[in-house]
Structures are given as structure tokens and as C-alpha cells.
Enzyme design. Structure first.
Site, PDB file in Angstrom:
ATOM      1  N   GLY A   1      -5.748  -5.188  -2.642  1.00 44.44           N
ATOM      2  CA  GLY A   1      -4.796  -4.635  -3.600  1.00 44.44           C
ATOM      3  C   GLY A   1      -4.236  -5.910  -4.479  1.00 44.44           C
TER       4      GLY A   1
ATOM      5  N   GLU B   1      -6.118   0.443  -0.303  1.00 36.95           N
ATOM      6  CA  GLU B   1      -5.867   0.083   1.095  1.00 36.95           C
ATOM      7  C   GLU B   1      -7.075  -0.963   1.513  1.00 36.95           C
ATOM      8  OE1 GLU B   1      -4.973  -0.973   4.498  1.00 36.95           O
ATOM      9  OE2 GLU B   1      -3.280   0.285   3.641  1.00 36.95           O
TER      10      GLU B   1
ATOM     11  N   TYR C   1      12.397   5.446   5.509  1.00 37.29           N
ATOM     12  CA  TYR C   1      11.679   4.393   4.680  1.00 37.29           C
ATOM     13  C   TYR C   1      10.791   4.877   3.736  1.00 37.29           C
ATOM     14  CZ  TYR C   1       8.263   0.730   3.632  1.00 37.29           C
ATOM     15  OH  TYR C   1       7.251  -0.003   3.105  1.00 37.29           O
TER      16      TYR C   1
ATOM     17  N   ASP D   1       3.632  -0.728  -0.456  1.00 30.93           N
ATOM     18  CA  ASP D   1       4.140  -0.276   0.780  1.00 30.93           C
ATOM     19  C   ASP D   1       3.211  -1.282   1.685  1.00 30.93           C
ATOM     20  OD1 ASP D   1       5.156   0.865   3.216  1.00 30.93           O
ATOM     21  OD2 ASP D   1       3.829   2.676   2.908  1.00 30.93           O
ATOM     22  N   SER D   2       3.762  -2.590   2.038  1.00 30.95           N
ATOM     23  CA  SER D   2       2.908  -3.466   2.682  1.00 30.95           C
ATOM     24  C   SER D   2       3.726  -3.896   3.917  1.00 30.95           C
ATOM     25  CB  SER D   2       2.776  -4.875   1.928  1.00 30.95           C
ATOM     26  OG  SER D   2       3.920  -5.657   1.798  1.00 30.95           O
TER      27      SER D   2
END
Length: 294
Positions: free
Chosen positions: A142, A110, A65, A160-161
């Protein structure tokens, strides 16, 4: 009690589907202001981190990923220098971005500092990028960060959630896409988690349609295998802004050859140039929906 009944398991489910992983030892459980966090040692996947009941990373297969969400966009542009990461508090995305010697600055935003602190304690190799002088951590929202960014600031933005529900929903909506497109330079690139075409094709179709409104370079969908995720696959929406043309299917940086050697401290486990190109080869059912002109 029978041995099978005595197993401690972690269950992850969506309607009509369930997956279980044997827990060897629970390492951390906490509830932050934003979510439930659990880290455990598993029998087959090594250490696993779970947010709100959904697997985010495992030591065994996280590489497929994270390496793809980073290298699909960054290997497609010359000399990326300024990169923004939204989410990814565990630090693996940051570590991958910092592999590029051309990168001068990485801002990671973050919202949940408990995720960062837990990762630094239980995944020190993954989170080591926080100690790099090029990296700056912002513990804040964010969505607001992107909207307050000056136009043309970044060469690349990587989101990247978690899934497009709850607190992460706005990362998958038009106002956010518009803000991202403005924050990128001409010919800048954007990469976001894009769900599995096996389960959420309708959601992906809308993501692609909405991104096409704001990203006038190109909008693409790629995918990879992640065994610990439900359906065993996950996708990415990869976009570029209007400017120097970007050919995502034929990367300009041979990351696996020129940037990262097999002898490096943390060699690549999944990504290579052939996998990069193959990521954009879609099965027929997905191609008909996402690339109807083909």
C-alpha cells in the site's frame, strides 16, 4: 484438571495489561509471508480474527470501529466518487464504503492475500463487497501504491491498518502522509486508525503534529468504543486537504437517514449522526494534548 484451567483462551496483552477470550473452536490458523493469522469462534464475541496476536475484528463489535473509520470522513463530503482503502483485507471497510450510491470506484490495496481469502471463506457477509463491480482489489504494498498514484486521484483515502509497529510502521510516518495528501483532490479527506488515547496519547500527539504538516484543510482526532480492544477504545486521525472547507463535526450526509435504512440488508449497528458529532468530543486530558489552543 479444574474446569477453569481446562478453558482454551486467547490472550492479548500489552505491558501491564492482559485480556483473555474463551475459544469455542479454532476455524483457521495460518502463517503467511507477512503475519500469523488465526480465526476462531468465541463464547461472547462470535467469530474473531487475529493478526500477529492482536485482535482485528470480532463479529460482535467490529461495527463500532469500521462504521466510524468510514463514515466519519465520507459523511463529511458531498458525493464521494473515488475512494482508496489501504489494508482492510477482511472487506468490512469496503462494504461500508460501497453503501454510498455516489461511489463509482473503490480501490482496495492489501498486501496479504491470505487475509482476503480467509475472510471470504469465514466472513462471507463482511467480504461480499469484493463481488461489487465498483471494487478493485490490488494485492501489493500500500505504501508504494500511494506513492505511485497520480496527484488528485481520490476523494477519500482510508487506511485500515494494524498498529504502528512492524510492517505497518510506515503508514504512520511523514513520507506516507505526504504521499496521501498529494493523492487526494483539493478538499479530499483522509482517515486512519489512530490508537487509544488512554494508552498511546504520546503516539497520537505525534500523528496529529505530523499530519498538520501536510493536511492544510484540517486535522482532527475522534474516537469510539470497541470492547474487544485493549482499553476498550480506539481513535481515528481524520484530515482534509486544502480546498473546499470540511466540517467533520457536522456531516453533510445524513448516512443513517438518507443512505442506509433500517430495513436494508446490512443495517448500521453503531454509527448515527449524533455519534458522529460526539466522536470529536475529547476528554479533558486528551483535549489538552491534542487541541491545546482550545
Amino acid at each position: 484438571m479444574c474446569p477453569i484451567c481446562a478453558l482454551i483462551t486467547y490472550l492479548q496483552e500489552i505491558p501491564g495489561e492482559i485480556m483473555s477470550i474463551k475459544i469455542e473452536k479454532i476455524l483457521f490458523k495460518g502463517k503467511s509471508k507477512y503475519q500469523d493469522i488465526m480465526i476462531f469462534e468465541s463464547l461472547t464475541y462470535g467469530k474473531v480474527i487475529v493478526l500477529d496476536g492482536i485482535i482485528q475484528h470480532t463479529e460482535r463489535d467490529v461495527c463500532s470501529y469500521v462504521e466510524m473509520i468510514v463514515h466519519l470522513p465520507l459523511a463529511s463530503i458531498h458525493n464521494p466518487k473515488k475512494v482508496l482503502i489501504i489494508g482492510g483485507g477482511m472487506g468490512f471497510t469496503l462494504r461500508e464504503v460501497l453503501r454510498y450510491p455516489s461511489v463509482e470506484k473503490v480501490d482496495l490495496v492489501e498486501i496479504d492475500d491470505m487475509v482476503v481469502n480467509a475472510s471470504r471463506k469465514y466472513f462471507p457477509d463482511i467480504a461480499k463487497g469484493y463481488d461489487d463491480a465498483r471494487a478493485t482489489l490490488y494485492v501489493e504494498d500500500g505504501n508504494a501504491f500511494v506513492k505511485n498514484t497520480a496527484p488528485g486521484t481520490y476523494d477519500a483515502i482510508i487506511v485500515d491498518s494494524s498498529d504502528p509497529i512492524g510492517s505497518s510502521k510506515f503508514f504512520f510516518e511523514k513520507p506516507f502522509f505526504e504521499a496521501v495528501s498529494k493523492a487526494l483532490r483539493p478538499g479530499g479527506v483522509y482517515s486512519t486508525q489512530g490508537e487509544s488515547a488512554w494508552i498511546f496519547l504520546d503516539i497520537i500527539q505525534k500523528l496529529v503534529e505530523d499530519c498538520n504538516i501536510f493536511f492544510k484543510g484540517s486535522v482532527n482526532y475522534g474516537w469510539t468504543n470497541v470492547p474487544s480492544y485493549l482499553s476498550g477504545a480506539i481513535g481515528f486521525v481524520i484530515c482534509s486537504t486544502e480546498g473546499p472547507p470540511i466540517d467533520f463535526k457536522n456531516p453533510v450526509n445524513k448516512v443513517d437517514v438518507h443512505i442506509i435504512s433500517a430495513k436494508s440488508e446490512s443495517p448500521l449497528k453503531y454509527y448515527n449522526s449524533e455519534v458522529h458529532t460526539a466522536a470529536f468530543a475529547l476528554p479533558t486530558f486528551a483535549q489538552k494534548v491534542l487541541c491545546p489552543k482550545k
